[in-house]
Design a protein around this motif. Structure first.
Motif, PDB file in Angstrom:
ATOM      1  N   ARG A 133      84.859 122.612  34.205  1.00 49.03           N
ATOM      2  CA  ARG A 133      86.201 122.452  33.683  1.00 49.03           C
ATOM      3  C   ARG A 133      86.529 120.966  33.665  1.00 49.03           C
ATOM      4  NH1 ARG A 133      90.732 123.317  36.821  1.00 49.03           N
ATOM      5  NH2 ARG A 133      89.429 124.484  38.243  1.00 49.03           N
ATOM      6  N   GLY A 134      87.154 120.544  32.578  1.00 47.12           N
ATOM      7  CA  GLY A 134      87.566 119.152  32.484  1.00 47.12           C
ATOM      8  C   GLY A 134      87.646 118.687  31.051  1.00 47.12           C
ATOM      9  N   ASP A 135      88.211 117.499  30.879  1.00 43.40           N
ATOM     10  CA  ASP A 135      88.361 116.904  29.551  1.00 43.40           C
ATOM     11  C   ASP A 135      87.109 116.082  29.242  1.00 43.40           C
ATOM     12  OD1 ASP A 135      89.435 116.085  27.151  1.00 43.40           O
ATOM     13  OD2 ASP A 135      90.622 114.464  28.045  1.00 43.40           O
ATOM     14  N   VAL A 136      86.029 116.812  28.969  1.00 47.23           N
ATOM     15  CA  VAL A 136      84.723 116.206  28.712  1.00 47.23           C
ATOM     16  C   VAL A 136      84.191 116.821  27.418  1.00 47.23           C
ATOM     17  CG1 VAL A 136      82.401 115.830  29.637  1.00 47.23           C
ATOM     18  CG2 VAL A 136      84.330 116.022  31.206  1.00 47.23           C
TER      19      VAL A 136
ATOM     20  N   GLU B  60      84.704 128.520  27.693  1.00 49.38           N
ATOM     21  CA  GLU B  60      83.975 128.830  26.454  1.00 49.38           C
ATOM     22  C   GLU B  60      82.494 128.533  26.607  1.00 49.38           C
ATOM     23  OE1 GLU B  60      85.555 127.498  22.750  1.00 49.38           O
ATOM     24  OE2 GLU B  60      87.619 127.556  23.502  1.00 49.38           O
ATOM     25  N   GLU B  61      81.668 129.471  26.128  1.00 49.12           N
ATOM     26  CA  GLU B  61      80.213 129.266  26.120  1.00 49.12           C
ATOM     27  C   GLU B  61      79.877 128.101  25.201  1.00 49.12           C
ATOM     28  OE1 GLU B  61      77.434 130.951  27.395  1.00 49.12           O
ATOM     29  OE2 GLU B  61      78.607 132.396  28.547  1.00 49.12           O
ATOM     30  N   ILE B  62      79.031 127.186  25.695  1.00 53.06           N
ATOM     31  CA  ILE B  62      78.616 126.077  24.825  1.00 53.06           C
ATOM     32  C   ILE B  62      77.099 126.025  24.665  1.00 53.06           C
ATOM     33  CG2 ILE B  62      80.683 124.719  25.244  1.00 53.06           C
ATOM     34  CD1 ILE B  62      78.962 122.909  27.057  1.00 53.06           C
ATOM     35  N   SER B  63      76.406 127.011  25.202  1.00 51.42           N
ATOM     36  CA  SER B  63      74.951 127.030  24.977  1.00 51.42           C
ATOM     37  C   SER B  63      74.441 128.443  24.855  1.00 51.42           C
ATOM     38  CB  SER B  63      74.219 126.320  26.107  1.00 51.42           C
ATOM     39  OG  SER B  63      74.238 127.096  27.277  1.00 51.42           O
TER      40      SER B  63
ATOM     41  N   ILE C 234      75.867 127.673  29.890  1.00 53.75           N
ATOM     42  CA  ILE C 234      76.924 126.699  30.197  1.00 53.75           C
ATOM     43  C   ILE C 234      78.241 127.189  29.632  1.00 53.75           C
ATOM     44  CG2 ILE C 234      77.668 124.305  30.001  1.00 53.75           C
ATOM     45  CD1 ILE C 234      74.727 123.665  29.118  1.00 53.75           C
ATOM     46  N   LYS C 235      79.273 127.176  30.478  1.00 58.10           N
ATOM     47  CA  LYS C 235      80.638 127.438  30.036  1.00 58.10           C
ATOM     48  C   LYS C 235      81.465 126.201  30.365  1.00 58.10           C
ATOM     49  CE  LYS C 235      81.185 132.406  30.416  1.00 58.10           C
ATOM     50  NZ  LYS C 235      81.870 133.492  31.113  1.00 58.10           N
ATOM     51  N   LEU C 236      82.186 125.719  29.375  1.00 63.77           N
ATOM     52  CA  LEU C 236      83.097 124.583  29.562  1.00 63.77           C
ATOM     53  C   LEU C 236      84.494 125.052  29.212  1.00 63.77           C
ATOM     54  CD1 LEU C 236      83.684 121.588  30.122  1.00 63.77           C
ATOM     55  CD2 LEU C 236      83.124 121.129  27.715  1.00 63.77           C
TER      56      LEU C 236
END
Length: 140
Positions: free
Chosen positions: A96-99, A137-140, A132-134
């Motif tokens: 979690r974060g603004d990345v 949301e799934e990102i991979s 990976i979830k960011l």
């Protein structure tokens, strides 16, 4: 790197201590009330810790700070086999974060495929996969 192990009871409880004096208890998971991690638990903890350190380090070098990082690791063993080693290990990175998603994805990829010593060692014996979830949301 050096570890000292000392038996603490008449069963399977051991104290391990590294050169800095950090203590980790080991126990047999078949004990009624284990007082420490099993050696196989520690392997999964090791890959989670190693890869997480890499991810944080890579993102910090790029001036990105995470609000939260969790890793869920599951090891799958071949039932009935002796020795009963891991055949597959699945890691799920939850960040979690603004990345930027691309930066997070690349940091995890670099850790798992290049930098994490534990992952590189274990991939000789087990298939290692990850997701990976960011920010949910799934990102991979």
């Amino acid at each position: 790197m050096k570890i000292n192990l000392k038996r603490l009871n008449n069963n399977y409880l051991f104290e391990t201590k590294n050169e800095r004096g950090d203590i980790v208890l080991l126990d047999n998971k078949s004990e009624e009330e284990p007082k420490g991690s099993s050696p196989m638990d520690l392997i999964l903890r090791g890959i989670a810790g190693c890869s997480s350190i890499d991810v944080v380090m890579i993102l910090k070098k790029q001036q990105h700070e995470l609000e939260d990082l969790q890793v869920e690791v599951e090891g799958f063993r071949e039932e009935g086999a002796i020795p009963n080693v891991f055949k597959k290990i699945q890691l799920d990175f939850i960040l979690r974060g603004d990345v930027p998603a691309a930066k997070v994805k690349r940091a995890v990829q670099l850790s798992m495929e290049k930098y994490c010593s534990v992952s590189k060692m274990l991939e000789k014996a087990a298939t290692i996969t990850y997701g990976i979830k960011l920010n949910g949301e799934e990102i991979s």
